[in-house]
Design a protein around this motif. Structure first.
Motif, PDB file in Angstrom:
ATOM      1  N   GLY A 158      49.351  38.394  36.216  1.00  0.00           N
ATOM      2  CA  GLY A 158      49.378  37.355  35.194  1.00  0.00           C
ATOM      3  C   GLY A 158      48.185  36.418  35.294  1.00  0.00           C
ATOM      4  O   GLY A 158      47.594  36.028  34.273  1.00  0.00           O
ATOM      5  N   GLN A 159      47.802  36.049  36.510  1.00  0.00           N
ATOM      6  CA  GLN A 159      46.656  35.160  36.696  1.00  0.00           C
ATOM      7  C   GLN A 159      45.363  35.806  36.219  1.00  0.00           C
ATOM      8  O   GLN A 159      44.537  35.167  35.558  1.00  0.00           O
ATOM      9  N   LEU A 160      45.174  37.072  36.544  1.00  0.00           N
ATOM     10  CA  LEU A 160      43.948  37.760  36.135  1.00  0.00           C
ATOM     11  C   LEU A 160      43.884  37.938  34.623  1.00  0.00           C
ATOM     12  O   LEU A 160      42.818  37.807  34.017  1.00  0.00           O
ATOM     13  N   GLU A 161      45.011  38.233  34.022  1.00  0.00           N
ATOM     14  CA  GLU A 161      45.025  38.440  32.573  1.00  0.00           C
ATOM     15  C   GLU A 161      44.868  37.122  31.816  1.00  0.00           C
ATOM     16  O   GLU A 161      44.245  37.084  30.754  1.00  0.00           O
ATOM     17  N   ALA A 162      45.412  36.036  32.359  1.00  0.00           N
ATOM     18  CA  ALA A 162      45.375  34.753  31.658  1.00  0.00           C
ATOM     19  C   ALA A 162      43.985  34.121  31.681  1.00  0.00           C
ATOM     20  O   ALA A 162      43.555  33.513  30.691  1.00  0.00           O
ATOM     21  N   ASP A 163      43.266  34.244  32.777  1.00  0.00           N
ATOM     22  CA  ASP A 163      41.960  33.580  32.891  1.00  0.00           C
ATOM     23  C   ASP A 163      41.023  34.426  33.748  1.00  0.00           C
ATOM     24  O   ASP A 163      40.733  34.088  34.898  1.00  0.00           O
ATOM     25  N   PRO A 164      40.534  35.539  33.212  1.00  0.00           N
ATOM     26  CA  PRO A 164      39.672  36.423  34.008  1.00  0.00           C
ATOM     27  C   PRO A 164      38.357  35.766  34.414  1.00  0.00           C
ATOM     28  O   PRO A 164      37.828  36.055  35.491  1.00  0.00           O
ATOM     29  N   LYS A 165      37.794  34.865  33.557  1.00  0.00           N
ATOM     30  CA  LYS A 165      36.519  34.228  33.891  1.00  0.00           C
ATOM     31  C   LYS A 165      36.651  33.345  35.128  1.00  0.00           C
ATOM     32  O   LYS A 165      35.782  33.332  35.996  1.00  0.00           O
ATOM     33  N   THR A 166      37.741  32.603  35.200  1.00  0.00           N
ATOM     34  CA  THR A 166      37.955  31.751  36.371  1.00  0.00           C
ATOM     35  C   THR A 166      38.092  32.590  37.634  1.00  0.00           C
ATOM     36  O   THR A 166      37.593  32.220  38.703  1.00  0.00           O
ATOM     37  N   ALA A 167      38.750  33.732  37.513  1.00  0.00           N
ATOM     38  CA  ALA A 167      38.901  34.616  38.669  1.00  0.00           C
ATOM     39  C   ALA A 167      37.543  35.105  39.156  1.00  0.00           C
ATOM     40  O   ALA A 167      37.281  35.169  40.362  1.00  0.00           O
ATOM     41  N   VAL A 168      36.647  35.432  38.203  1.00  0.00           N
ATOM     42  CA  VAL A 168      35.305  35.887  38.571  1.00  0.00           C
ATOM     43  C   VAL A 168      34.538  34.767  39.261  1.00  0.00           C
ATOM     44  O   VAL A 168      33.866  34.979  40.281  1.00  0.00           O
ATOM     45  N   GLU A 169      34.615  33.548  38.699  1.00  0.00           N
ATOM     46  CA  GLU A 169      33.906  32.419  39.292  1.00  0.00           C
ATOM     47  C   GLU A 169      34.444  32.100  40.691  1.00  0.00           C
ATOM     48  O   GLU A 169      33.678  31.752  41.598  1.00  0.00           O
ATOM     49  N   ASN A 170      35.733  32.222  40.871  1.00  0.00           N
ATOM     50  CA  ASN A 170      36.318  31.985  42.195  1.00  0.00           C
ATOM     51  C   ASN A 170      35.820  33.010  43.208  1.00  0.00           C
ATOM     52  O   ASN A 170      35.506  32.671  44.356  1.00  0.00           O
ATOM     53  N   LEU A 172      32.990  34.651  43.010  1.00  0.00           N
ATOM     54  CA  LEU A 172      31.572  34.388  43.240  1.00  0.00           C
ATOM     55  C   LEU A 172      31.391  33.224  44.212  1.00  0.00           C
ATOM     56  O   LEU A 172      30.547  33.277  45.118  1.00  0.00           O
ATOM     57  N   ALA A 173      32.175  32.169  44.041  1.00  0.00           N
ATOM     58  CA  ALA A 173      32.091  31.017  44.941  1.00  0.00           C
ATOM     59  C   ALA A 173      32.460  31.411  46.367  1.00  0.00           C
ATOM     60  O   ALA A 173      31.841  30.963  47.334  1.00  0.00           O
ATOM     61  N   ARG A 174      33.452  32.268  46.496  1.00  0.00           N
ATOM     62  CA  ARG A 174      33.854  32.715  47.829  1.00  0.00           C
ATOM     63  C   ARG A 174      32.736  33.508  48.497  1.00  0.00           C
ATOM     64  O   ARG A 174      32.445  33.326  49.685  1.00  0.00           O
ATOM     65  N   ILE A 175      32.088  34.386  47.732  1.00  0.00           N
ATOM     66  CA  ILE A 175      30.993  35.189  48.283  1.00  0.00           C
ATOM     67  C   ILE A 175      29.838  34.293  48.719  1.00  0.00           C
ATOM     68  O   ILE A 175      29.230  34.496  49.778  1.00  0.00           O
ATOM     69  N   LYS A 176      29.521  33.262  47.920  1.00  0.00           N
ATOM     70  CA  LYS A 176      28.444  32.340  48.281  1.00  0.00           C
ATOM     71  C   LYS A 176      28.766  31.603  49.579  1.00  0.00           C
ATOM     72  O   LYS A 176      27.896  31.400  50.422  1.00  0.00           O
ATOM     73  N   ARG A 177      30.017  31.199  49.721  1.00  0.00           N
ATOM     74  CA  ARG A 177      30.413  30.514  50.954  1.00  0.00           C
ATOM     75  C   ARG A 177      30.261  31.427  52.157  1.00  0.00           C
ATOM     76  O   ARG A 177      29.815  31.009  53.229  1.00  0.00           O
ATOM     77  N   GLU A 178      30.628  32.683  51.984  1.00  0.00           N
ATOM     78  CA  GLU A 178      30.508  33.638  53.088  1.00  0.00           C
ATOM     79  C   GLU A 178      29.046  33.869  53.455  1.00  0.00           C
ATOM     80  O   GLU A 178      28.698  33.960  54.640  1.00  0.00           O
ATOM     81  N   ILE A 179      28.175  33.959  52.438  1.00  0.00           N
ATOM     82  CA  ILE A 179      26.746  34.156  52.701  1.00  0.00           C
ATOM     83  C   ILE A 179      26.170  32.954  53.438  1.00  0.00           C
ATOM     84  O   ILE A 179      25.411  33.087  54.404  1.00  0.00           O
ATOM     85  N   LYS A 180      26.529  31.753  52.985  1.00  0.00           N
ATOM     86  CA  LYS A 180      26.034  30.534  53.622  1.00  0.00           C
ATOM     87  C   LYS A 180      26.520  30.430  55.060  1.00  0.00           C
ATOM     88  O   LYS A 180      25.759  30.062  55.966  1.00  0.00           O
TER      89      LYS A 180
END
Length: 226
Positions: A158-170, A172-180
């Motif tokens: 339900g979360q992915l279907e309701a707001d897929p863009k937010t899921a992508v941004e989340n 991406l933010a997680r990957i950036k934190r891991e890289i940093k």
């Protein structure tokens, strides 16, 4: 029939082992019956089904190959239950009780083939009823866990279907934190290695790291200009 032969027949009929002739092929050679494995299997049987432990003791005297095959089976069940206890304590308790009932049922069924005592059938019916209750409890436990997992999956879908863009941004933010975080770890590791590095050797081979100083110029004034 001799007592030892009677014990052997009882265990064979109970299904603990297939037959003496099949011992060589029934179990893989890798499962060796070591003294430690034997002691552990018998201790397990003595704790959870004392009658089985007594039968195994008599079987060891009557038929060593059949005894080893029976020990392998008990040992395999012991190891399976131990792993279950480590990973799923709730299910372990049910599985252990089912194993105990299974063992008692097999021995009682074997005894019934050697005796026409009606009490055996009555006891067997009672054990079968107990096992059915436990099996039902295990099925219900599995169903509850499946329902919980299904509800969690439905929420994620339900979360992915309701707001897929937010899921992508989340993501991406997680990957950036891991890289940093990885870059920071590398910098700290490099700084620590540099701090621990030994001092550089002197170019002229002075191991002390201190350059040799030139001697002071000789003062000839005291010699009268000689």
């Amino acid at each position: 029939m001799q007592p030892t032969s009677r014990f052997t027949s009882l265990v064979l009929a109970a299904g603990l082992i297939s037959s003496t002739a099949a011992v060589a092929t029934a179990q893989p050679e890798s499962i060796a019956v070591t003294p430690a494995r034997e002691a552990k299997a018998i201790a397990f049987a003595r704790k959870h089904h004392p009658e089985l432990a007594e039968l195994l003791s008599n079987l060891k005297k009557a038929d060593a190959p059949a005894f080893e095959n029976a020990i392998r089976e008990v040992s395999q069940n012991t190891e399976r239950l131990e792993k279950l206890r480590e990973n799923d304590a709730e299910r372990y308790e049910l599985a252990l009780r089912v194993w105990t009932l299974d063992s008692r049922i097999r021995l009682l069924a074997a005894r019934s083939t050697m005796s026409n005592d009606p009490a055996n059938e009555s006891e067997l019916r009672g054990l079968l009823s107990e096992r059915q209750v436990l099996r039902l409890a295990m099925f219900k436990l599995d169903r509850e866990r499946l329902v919980t997992r299904l509800e969690r999956l439905e929420g994620q879908i339900g979360q992915l279907e309701a707001d897929p863009k937010t899921a992508v941004e989340n993501d991406l933010a997680r990957i950036k934190r891991e890289i940093k975080a990885a870059a920071n770890r590398e910098r700290r590791a490099a700084g620590g290695a540099a701090a621990k590095a030994p001092p550089k050797a002197d170019p002229v081979g002075n191991k002390s790291g201190v350059r040799d100083r030139k001697p002071p110029a000789k003062d000839n004034s005291r010699d009268g200009g000689r």
